[in-house]
Design a protein around this motif. Structure first.
Motif, PDB file in Angstrom:
ATOM      1  N   ALA A  38      46.839  72.239  29.085  1.00 26.21           N
ATOM      2  CA  ALA A  38      44.747  72.142  27.494  1.00 26.21           C
ATOM      3  C   ALA A  38      45.446  70.576  27.847  1.00 26.21           C
ATOM      4  O   ALA A  38      46.129  69.823  28.321  1.00 26.21           O
ATOM      5  CB  ALA A  38      45.792  72.548  26.590  1.00 26.21           C
ATOM      6  N   SER A  51      41.872  72.720  24.239  1.00 26.52           N
ATOM      7  CA  SER A  51      41.245  73.113  24.704  1.00 26.52           C
ATOM      8  C   SER A  51      41.627  73.686  26.116  1.00 26.52           C
ATOM      9  O   SER A  51      42.274  72.575  26.851  1.00 26.52           O
ATOM     10  CB  SER A  51      39.855  71.997  25.210  1.00 26.52           C
ATOM     11  OG  SER A  51      39.465  73.062  26.127  1.00 26.52           O
ATOM     12  N   GLU A  52      42.520  74.688  26.378  1.00 24.75           N
ATOM     13  CA  GLU A  52      42.961  75.361  27.690  1.00 24.75           C
ATOM     14  C   GLU A  52      42.887  75.163  28.903  1.00 24.75           C
ATOM     15  O   GLU A  52      41.437  75.927  28.773  1.00 24.75           O
ATOM     16  CB  GLU A  52      43.832  76.496  26.643  1.00 24.75           C
ATOM     17  CG  GLU A  52      44.680  77.174  27.664  1.00 24.75           C
ATOM     18  CD  GLU A  52      45.456  78.506  27.152  1.00 24.75           C
ATOM     19  OE1 GLU A  52      43.963  79.877  27.313  1.00 24.75           O
ATOM     20  OE2 GLU A  52      45.756  77.986  26.325  1.00 24.75           O
TER      21      GLU A  52
END
Ligand SMILES: Nc1ncnc2c1ncn2[C@@H]1O[C@H](COP(=O)(O)OP(=O)(O)OP(=O)(O)O)[C@@H](O)[C@H]1O
Ligand SMILES: Cc1ncc(CO)c(N)n1
Length: 263
Positions: A38, A51-52
């Motif tokens: 991430a 934000s993966e």
């Protein structure tokens, strides 16, 4: 040259996660590689966004690494979702990865949750059985064992409960204790205490990441687990004692403190 892979989240401010791991591995004179789970937007004051990556893309990173430069040790840090945990477990089994250090990152130093609720169970079920050592801090060990850790005896009791999920060692880090910085290892029924010098420095961003990647580096170099922990703790204490003071919040460590004489 020995090689170490870190599977973790990126910390754009450079103090924790992938960045701390790669600095630590380099400071040990080893070759570092990274598979990023991430991106985080964070700094010394907090975590502002996550934000993966997708499971597919994480699998692709791991294939690229294992099929070309095989790692002598693997450190796993922040993995926030069940899907990514499953991908990692499958790939580690497929490639017969060795010297696996699992840092069950749940909450950042600044107090933000870095793990989705359903991921905790997956971590215990899929990654703990593969680990040579897992490195919870006291609050994480309390969650994993379901008991409160206050006295010395509580460390042992908690570790024995967690040991039902792994054949590897359980290192409970006492950095969150007030009086000392002693860490406790439970390994195959034996207890080891690692006494640490408590450093009066509020800049502790990334201590957990640094310790686990230093343990992985020492394992890659061929040290036993207890010896790897002893050396990793010595490295970490030095990086903290250096007294670097960057940013407005809990700042990062100085990973290059042993190289200062070169400048
Ligand atoms: N003030 C301190 N002085 C000396 N050692 C410390 C201090 N704080 C933490 N440590 C050591 O740092 C290592 C990491 O422990 P800590 O409990 O901070 O991990 P963590 O909570 O997982 O880290 P993070 O906050 O990065 O997730 C342990 O060896 C611990 O004993
Ligand atoms: C990416 C990342 N991993 C781990 C931690 C734990 O401190 C953090 N703050 N950020």
């Amino acid at each position: 040259m020995k090689t170490v892979l870190t599977i973790a989240g990126s910390d754009c401010s450079g103090g924790a996660g992938i960045q701390a791991d790669l600095k630590t591995i380099a400071a040990h004179g080893l070759y570092g590689m990274s598979a990023i789970t991430a991106l985080t937007a964070q700094n010394t004051t907090g975590v502002y966004g996550i934000s993966e990556t997708t499971g597919e893309f994480l699998a692709s990173q791991l294939d690229c690494i294992f099929q070309d430069i095989y790692p002598d040790a693997v450190k796993i840090g922040m993995v926030s979702s069940r899907e990514l945990i499953h991908v990692i477990a499958e790939k580690l089994k497929e490639y017969k990865a060795k010297n696996i250090v699992v840092d069950p990152v749940m909450v950042s130093t600044s107090g933000s949750r870095l793990l989705k609720d359903d991921a905790e169970e997956a971590l215990e079920e899929c990654l703990f059985p593969l680990a040579d050592v897992i490195t919870p801090n006291v609050p994480e060990a309390e969650v994993l064992s379901g008991i409160k850790i206050r006295e010395r005896e509580d460390f042992c009791q908690a570790a024995k409960i967690i040991a039902q999920k792994t054949a590897g060692g359980i290192l409970i880090k006492g950095g969150h204790q007030i009086e000392d910085a002693n860490d406790y290892l439970y390994l195959k029924g034996e207890e080891h205490w690692f006494s640490g010098r408590r450093v009066n420095n509020p800049n502790t961003h990334g201590t957990g990441c640094t310790l686990s990647s230093a343990i992985a580096s020492n394992l890659a170099a061929g040290n036993s687990l207890p010896e790897s922990i002893r050396k990793a703790k010595e490295y970490l204490t030095g990086a903290l004692e250096d007294g670097l003071n960057l940013g407005a919040g809990s700042g990062p460590l100085n990973h290059m403190y042993r190289l200062k004489d070169l400048l």
